[in-house]
Motif scaffolding. Sequence first.
Motif, PDB file in Angstrom:
ATOM      1  N   ASN B 710      26.603  39.276  37.819  1.00  0.00           N
ATOM      2  CA  ASN B 710      25.755  39.948  38.783  1.00  0.00           C
ATOM      3  C   ASN B 710      26.228  39.619  40.188  1.00  0.00           C
ATOM      4  OD1 ASN B 710      23.778  41.179  40.127  1.00  0.00           O
ATOM      5  ND2 ASN B 710      22.078  40.064  39.174  1.00  0.00           N
ATOM      6  N   LEU B 711      26.659  40.608  40.877  1.00  0.00           N
ATOM      7  CA  LEU B 711      27.219  40.360  42.202  1.00  0.00           C
ATOM      8  C   LEU B 711      26.223  40.693  43.306  1.00  0.00           C
ATOM      9  CD1 LEU B 711      30.798  41.709  41.660  1.00  0.00           C
ATOM     10  CD2 LEU B 711      30.045  39.337  41.694  1.00  0.00           C
ATOM     11  N   LEU B 714      26.019  38.906  46.590  1.00  0.00           N
ATOM     12  CA  LEU B 714      26.997  39.246  47.629  1.00  0.00           C
ATOM     13  C   LEU B 714      26.360  40.119  48.705  1.00  0.00           C
ATOM     14  CD1 LEU B 714      30.336  39.996  45.810  1.00  0.00           C
ATOM     15  CD2 LEU B 714      29.821  38.145  47.386  1.00  0.00           C
TER      16      LEU B 714
END
Lengths: 166, 974
Positions: B710-711, B714
């Motif tokens: 899961n980015l 960011l």
Amino acid sequence: MIRAVMVINTQGKPRLAKFYEFQPVEKQQEHIRSVYGVLSSRAENVSNFVDAESIFGPDTRLVYKHFATLYFVFVFDSSENELAMLDLIQVFVETLDKCFKNVCELDVVLNYSKMHTVLDEIIFGGQVLETSSTEVMKAVEEISKLETASNAISLVPKSVSAWRNR
Amino acid sequence: MAGSSLMENLFQRTLEDLIKGLRLQLIGESAFLSKAIDEIRREVKSTDSDTKANAIHKLTYLSSLHFYDMSFAAFHVVELLSSTRFSHKKIAYHAASHSFTDDTPVLVLITNQLRKDLTSTNELEVSLALECLSRIATVDLARDLTPEIFTLLASSKVFVKKKAIGVLLRVFDKYPDAVRVCFKRLVENLESSESQVVSVAVGVFCELALREPRSYLPLAPEFYKILVDSRNNWILIKVLKIFAKLVPLEPRLANRVVEPVCEHIRRTGAKSLLFECIRTVVTSLSDYESAVKLVVVKIREMLVDDDPNLKYLALQALSVVAPKHLWAVLENKEVVIKSLSDVDPNIKLESLCLVMAMVSESNVAEICRVLVNYALKSDPEFCNEILGSILSTCGSNVYEIIIDFDWYVSLLGEMSRIPHCQKGEEIEKQLIDIGMRVKDIRPELVRVSRDLLIDPALLGNPFLHRILSAAAWLSGIYVEFSINPFELMEALLQPRTTLLPPFIRAVYVQSAFKVVIFCLNAYLLQRGNAASSSYIDKLVPDVPGLVSECDEPESSDLASCDSPVHCKQDEGFNPRVLNQSFEGLLPEHCGEETATRGQVSASSSLKDGFTHESIINLLNRVELALAPLTGSYDVEILERARNILCFIELIKRKMPDCLVQKEESLGREEAPASQIIRLMHNAFSNDLGPVSVSAQERVPVPDGLVLAKNLEDLETIFSDVQLPSSNSVSLGSPQYEDRAGFSLPILQSKEEPGPSNESTSLLADHRKQHGLYYLPSAKNEDEYPPANDLKLQADTNDGDEDLVKLTEQFLVSKKKPNHAKPRPVVVKLDGDQVHIAANPDRKEDLLSGTVRDVLLGSDTNHTSSQSKVSTKSSTQRKGKDKLNVDSVTESKENLGDIEKHDQGNPSSRKSKHHSHGKGRRHKSPGKKGDEREENGQKVKQKSSHSHSKHKARQRAEVPLNVVALTPGIPDFLL
């Protein structure tokens, strides 16, 4: 099947338009415009085919014939033969010629419903129904006769409008 | 009341008045029309049916030819439909079929009226209703009126019967269950004595078979009979179309059909039928050599016909036959090539396709020469059409057909110069791609690039900017092949580069940087050579502190990712290392990088070129040209210009030392300037190659590397960072990203053979660990040039006679092979092929899988089969197989809910189908068997037909249990 029949004059005015699959009017106008755009840029004495897929989507072909001031355009898909469609345009025009005695653009303009009557006897729901102009004429005459007969009941407005037109 | 309606009637304008008024109006068309529409809006509400009819008639006209929306009048149209007068009815039906859609709410109101008219004794009224139905029938209408249509199918009047048959197409589409009722009568009509009736019936089957051919295989005997017996061209054309679809499904059928088709070819005088036969042979019977030969003879006749239509169609037929029987095209090549200069754009395009189909290794050069020459003379659109097809043919499958790359590269250069050329992106892509894949061709590439860059006129054409970008990049990266780097520099810095978009300008600046580095390096080498092996030219009395001082800022400026730690290490080691190398290893050591690439240039022609003054001039020139760019608003340009200016400043400061002191120097240690130059030079001389598309997949994820799936977090980091204008960063210059970030460290490690092993291994480690971050950038490299060439359509024309001359030439020279040079190595990666081959395969799989799913309701992936069925029912409308699947559920549903049952509502159908599919699965023994069952079922349905829907429905369930009632096609045919 046949997707559409159009008659467009050389100035780009539509004189007859029939789409066998429902299209919203805006779309119809757009199609007619783009077809005219392509046709008007074509020279005389070239083939009667135009790449129609950019206008009508995949699996569509377009043939047209140029008579005097009118383009007769048929749009259809792979279940029709291109040359046969050209013949069919010929049948249509011949029938109109019989119908109006030397058909010209003005006849086409003034006889909106008759044009459709003729066309409907040749193409039915996108399929070729009749290819003999004699047969078509027979049917068209019968229809006109019945139309006149049913109108004769109301003589007054008819005669008045005839008088007004004088 | 009566009085007012009479008045209305008296003064109402008829359609004729409207049309005439429109022609004579003085107030402007749109004003006139909107007035007329207002009038109509009023009139249409009138209680008088004459007035209403007139209004609707006018409205339909305006809607049809002046594109006014008439949906507001839908209800009035329905009102008028019930008029007893034929003329009114006709107007109303015409209006309805023109304007009603599936969504028109008042449609539900007309069922009874339609039923009444369908059963009318007046055949013209029946015909009106059928006509309308053929355009507007919805699921409900089709269902409710099926019995009436069924009755009409047996009408004694041909006039009605043929329309009843015609309307079936729409009815089947909307309400597949109608097949159970009407199919038998439809089939019977195939044998009717009336050719008009047969014609329409065959037409309906043709439409149906085009959508789902397999279901109609059992009817092959009937069609075969028509094919043999009929003499009506319209009917034969349709039957041929049906067979063209059936034959691929049933090879035995081809055997039977091929003879009658050839018979028709020999016999017929009708071009339409002839062409249909030809098309049938080339598409479906191309395995029959004799038939193909016959057809090619006929095609040749058509090719030389005066009628452009026949010529066009013949070319089309040839291009269908080309993949399997290229000889057919080659036999007609003269006509084909001459057609390139035809006045008709269609014919030109077709013949271009055919010419490209004839291209092979041995003739590609000649054909391209002819085509490029012709492109020069043709109109812009066709010119680009030609260029596009040359590019795609030559570039296909990694330049498979190209042997002489020198020729091809100069052809690309030539193509760029064609005034109408709009294929910049494609040419750019190929230039860079070839540069990376074909090592041997780089000198030629640089030469071509130089020619492009040096021409100031080209900068004015925005279509060429992409090509110039490729040229600049190539001449920067392969500068060592350049004959005259100074000239190149002039080209890169010429004032007209201001015309370039920023991201390409940035490429120019960076290339200039590379050229500067190269020149300096070459200068050093040259001097190193000159001042004999023991003398190292530019020696500053070494002050270590000073060195580190100037080195550090430089490295952080130029190579931002190069850590200062490394630099310091370098400083410690380099003087000695390089010293050694200079003393003994110049030929070999530098050869490592230069020998492969640089021998030609640096050693020979350039030797005398690099004088002190010329270098100083060069640096001044660069400074002068780039100084204004430090004020650029584009980050890329600004950054790159700064880099190069800082570098020059640095070098200049050191320059006098290294130049002046050369006499007294007794070289033991190297000057920082040359050190820096060498460093930069090596940084720029790493070789780039193509990267396989699948490269990244092949990198194993290292142990212990945990990648967050899961980015999203960011987002929070980047939320306040505005992404740099992506255009300049990602589109224009991925290479330079690499240059700075990727290549430099590696090169550095190469540069330090012995002592800096630690850093090498460090880097290697780093690379291993973060392979993920290295590769994507390399991959970008490969994908850098976006590949999309727009297919333009040519439709202006240009009669060019001297093409014929060219043609002769080409035909003559065509035979002699052109293998003077061996084909250079073209780097090919498996990914390239995979990329090309895999796609269609996968597609095919998906398709057949879907069909199978739909046919059999297989349990393996239920979800997908469901959705497929639903899309199928809405788009595909009707196939016999689907009937068998859907109809049972549908008819159940119909009893309950009418309103919901149209295209827009697949969900209920879906769920029912789901359960149905399951039930079926239990019964069916296997896929094959199931399919045959279906055929069997159909035959049965055909042979013992029942009029009652109910019975039919029962039967539909029965055959599922019975295995293969009858084989698909009776044996007498096969």
